[in-house]
Design an enzyme around this catalytic site. Sequence first.
Site, PDB file in Angstrom:
ATOM      1  N   GLY A   9      -4.087  52.944  47.321  1.00 37.15           N
ATOM      2  CA  GLY A   9      -4.623  51.860  48.153  1.00 37.15           C
ATOM      3  C   GLY A   9      -3.897  51.886  49.484  1.00 37.15           C
ATOM      4  O   GLY A   9      -3.361  52.918  49.904  1.00 37.15           O
ATOM      5  N   ARG A  10      -3.871  50.727  50.123  1.00 35.13           N
ATOM      6  CA  ARG A  10      -3.214  50.656  51.441  1.00 35.13           C
ATOM      7  C   ARG A  10      -1.746  51.054  51.355  1.00 35.13           C
ATOM      8  O   ARG A  10      -1.246  51.816  52.188  1.00 35.13           O
ATOM      9  CB  ARG A  10      -3.275  49.225  51.974  1.00 35.13           C
ATOM     10  CG  ARG A  10      -4.666  48.683  52.197  1.00 35.13           C
ATOM     11  CD  ARG A  10      -4.511  47.240  52.677  1.00 35.13           C
ATOM     12  NE  ARG A  10      -5.760  46.532  52.774  1.00 35.13           N
ATOM     13  CZ  ARG A  10      -6.374  45.962  51.741  1.00 35.13           C
ATOM     14  NH1 ARG A  10      -5.859  46.025  50.539  1.00 35.13           N
ATOM     15  NH2 ARG A  10      -7.519  45.335  51.913  1.00 35.13           N
ATOM     16  N   ILE A  11      -1.041  50.512  50.357  1.00 38.39           N
ATOM     17  CA  ILE A  11       0.406  50.771  50.266  1.00 38.39           C
ATOM     18  C   ILE A  11       0.640  52.243  49.918  1.00 38.39           C
ATOM     19  O   ILE A  11       1.541  52.886  50.473  1.00 38.39           O
ATOM     20  CB  ILE A  11       1.072  49.829  49.235  1.00 38.39           C
ATOM     21  CG1 ILE A  11       0.860  48.367  49.664  1.00 38.39           C
ATOM     22  CG2 ILE A  11       2.567  50.128  49.103  1.00 38.39           C
ATOM     23  CD1 ILE A  11       1.235  47.329  48.609  1.00 38.39           C
ATOM     24  N   THR A  59       6.879  49.638  42.100  1.00 35.89           N
ATOM     25  CA  THR A  59       6.919  48.451  42.975  1.00 35.89           C
ATOM     26  C   THR A  59       5.600  47.684  42.859  1.00 35.89           C
ATOM     27  O   THR A  59       5.266  46.915  43.751  1.00 35.89           O
ATOM     28  CB  THR A  59       7.177  48.840  44.454  1.00 35.89           C
ATOM     29  OG1 THR A  59       6.237  49.847  44.843  1.00 35.89           O
ATOM     30  CG2 THR A  59       8.581  49.349  44.671  1.00 35.89           C
ATOM     31  N   ARG A 104       3.603  46.227  39.375  1.00 43.08           N
ATOM     32  CA  ARG A 104       3.830  45.149  38.412  1.00 43.08           C
ATOM     33  C   ARG A 104       4.486  45.759  37.175  1.00 43.08           C
ATOM     34  O   ARG A 104       4.137  46.884  36.753  1.00 43.08           O
ATOM     35  CB  ARG A 104       2.509  44.490  37.991  1.00 43.08           C
ATOM     36  CG  ARG A 104       1.874  43.570  39.037  1.00 43.08           C
ATOM     37  CD  ARG A 104       2.682  42.318  39.324  1.00 43.08           C
ATOM     38  NE  ARG A 104       2.037  41.429  40.279  1.00 43.08           N
ATOM     39  CZ  ARG A 104       2.216  41.462  41.599  1.00 43.08           C
ATOM     40  NH1 ARG A 104       3.034  42.360  42.133  1.00 43.08           N
ATOM     41  NH2 ARG A 104       1.607  40.596  42.383  1.00 43.08           N
ATOM     42  N   GLU A 130       9.565  38.315  34.556  1.00 42.38           N
ATOM     43  CA  GLU A 130      10.415  38.044  35.715  1.00 42.38           C
ATOM     44  C   GLU A 130      10.772  36.566  35.752  1.00 42.38           C
ATOM     45  O   GLU A 130       9.909  35.735  35.483  1.00 42.38           O
ATOM     46  CB  GLU A 130       9.692  38.456  37.001  1.00 42.38           C
ATOM     47  CG  GLU A 130       9.432  39.949  37.034  1.00 42.38           C
ATOM     48  CD  GLU A 130       8.726  40.425  38.299  1.00 42.38           C
ATOM     49  OE1 GLU A 130       8.409  39.590  39.162  1.00 42.38           O
ATOM     50  OE2 GLU A 130       8.511  41.642  38.416  1.00 42.38           O
ATOM     51  N   HIS A 132      12.063  41.988  42.673  1.00 44.79           N
ATOM     52  CA  HIS A 132      10.697  41.847  43.222  1.00 44.79           C
ATOM     53  C   HIS A 132      10.728  41.477  44.712  1.00 44.79           C
ATOM     54  O   HIS A 132      10.260  40.399  45.109  1.00 44.79           O
ATOM     55  CB  HIS A 132       9.903  40.812  42.410  1.00 44.79           C
ATOM     56  CG  HIS A 132       8.409  40.995  42.511  1.00 44.79           C
ATOM     57  ND1 HIS A 132       7.541  40.716  41.506  1.00 44.79           N
ATOM     58  CD2 HIS A 132       7.632  41.444  43.535  1.00 44.79           C
ATOM     59  CE1 HIS A 132       6.297  40.956  41.883  1.00 44.79           C
ATOM     60  NE2 HIS A 132       6.333  41.411  43.130  1.00 44.79           N
TER      61      HIS A 132
END
Length: 320
Positions: free
Chosen positions: A156-158, A236, A238, A267, A286
Site C-alpha cells: 500500500g502507501r506505506i 509495523t 498489527r 497492547e 506502537h
Amino acid sequence: MKPKIYITRKLPELVVDKLKNAFEVRMWEEEVEPVPREILEKEIQEVEGLYCLLTESIDRNLLTLAPRLKIVSNMAVGYNNIDVAAATEKGIMVTNTPGVLTETTADLTFALLMASARRIVEASDYLRAGSWKTWSPMQLTGQDIYGATLGIFGLGRIGESLAKRARGFDMNILYHNRSRKPRAEEQLGIKYVDKEALLRESDFVCVLTPYTPETENYIGTAELSLMKRNAVLINTARGGIVNEEALYHALKSGQIWGAGLDVFKEEPVRTDHPLLSLPNVVALPHIGSASRNTRLKMALLAAENLIQGLLGETPKNLVN
Ligand code: GLV
C-alpha cells in the site's frame, strides 16, 4: 442545537477547539489511560459522533447502545478495532486517517529494520551496563542492510514509501500483495513474487498488510520455517498478523535471526511476554506514526472527517 460528540482521549487543544466550534463536546481527559469501557458505554448513548483511537474496541455490542450515532471517526489508518459490518448495517459511517502518516510510518519501519539488523538497542544497553571492555572483531556484529533483499508484504502507501527508502540502500526489493502493482514495479524497480518466494528469498521481511480475518496469523510456523536463518522480521502493521508464539520459537531456536516489532497482539504488551525476554527482538510501543507533525495531522484529519459527516457531507475518508 449543536450535535453532541464524544472524544475518547485527550487531544491537542487546537483540535478540541475546532471540534468545539461545531459540536457539543465531551471528552475523556486522560492521556495515558484509555477510557474505561463502562464510561464509553454510557457516553455513546447520547452522541451523534464518536472520535476514537485504535485502543477502543467499537464492536457490535457498543454500537447497539448508540441509537443516535451517525459516525465513528478513528484517528488511525487501520480500523480493525471497529466492527465496520455492524456499523454499516446500522447506517453508521466509519472514517480513518490515511495518507498523512505514510512517510512517518515508513521512516519508523526502516528505523526498526536498521535497529534490528545492527543490534542498536542491544549495543546501547551493553555500553550502559558497563560491558564494553574493548573493541573486538566479532563483537555485536549484525546483518548488512545495503545490498540485502527486502520483502514487503502489503504494497500500500506505506509499502511503497518503504521501498523508496530501501532503494537508497541499494536493496533488492520483492513484494507480495493481493493485486499486482505494475506502475510501482516500474517506478520503484521492485519485483512481485508469491508468498513462499518472498519468505525464502528475503533477508528482511516487512509486514505492512491491513489486519483482517484473512491476514490473522498470516506469518506462522510454516511461513517462518521458509525464512533464511539470517532473516529479520519487521512488523509495523498489527500484532495479530504474526503468530507470536511461533515467532518466539523461531527466534529462540535460531530459525530466523531477529525481529523488530512495533505492534503486538495485545497492547500494551505484558512486560513478561516471552518475546521481550529475547535479545534478538527490538520492541517498540506502537509508535509508527508518532512524530509531532504527523500525529497532529492525523488528529485534525479525524476531526475534519467527523465534521464533514455530521454536517451532511460525505467524509473524505469514509471506509464504508
Ligand atoms: C496506527 O497503527 C494506525 O493504524 O494509524
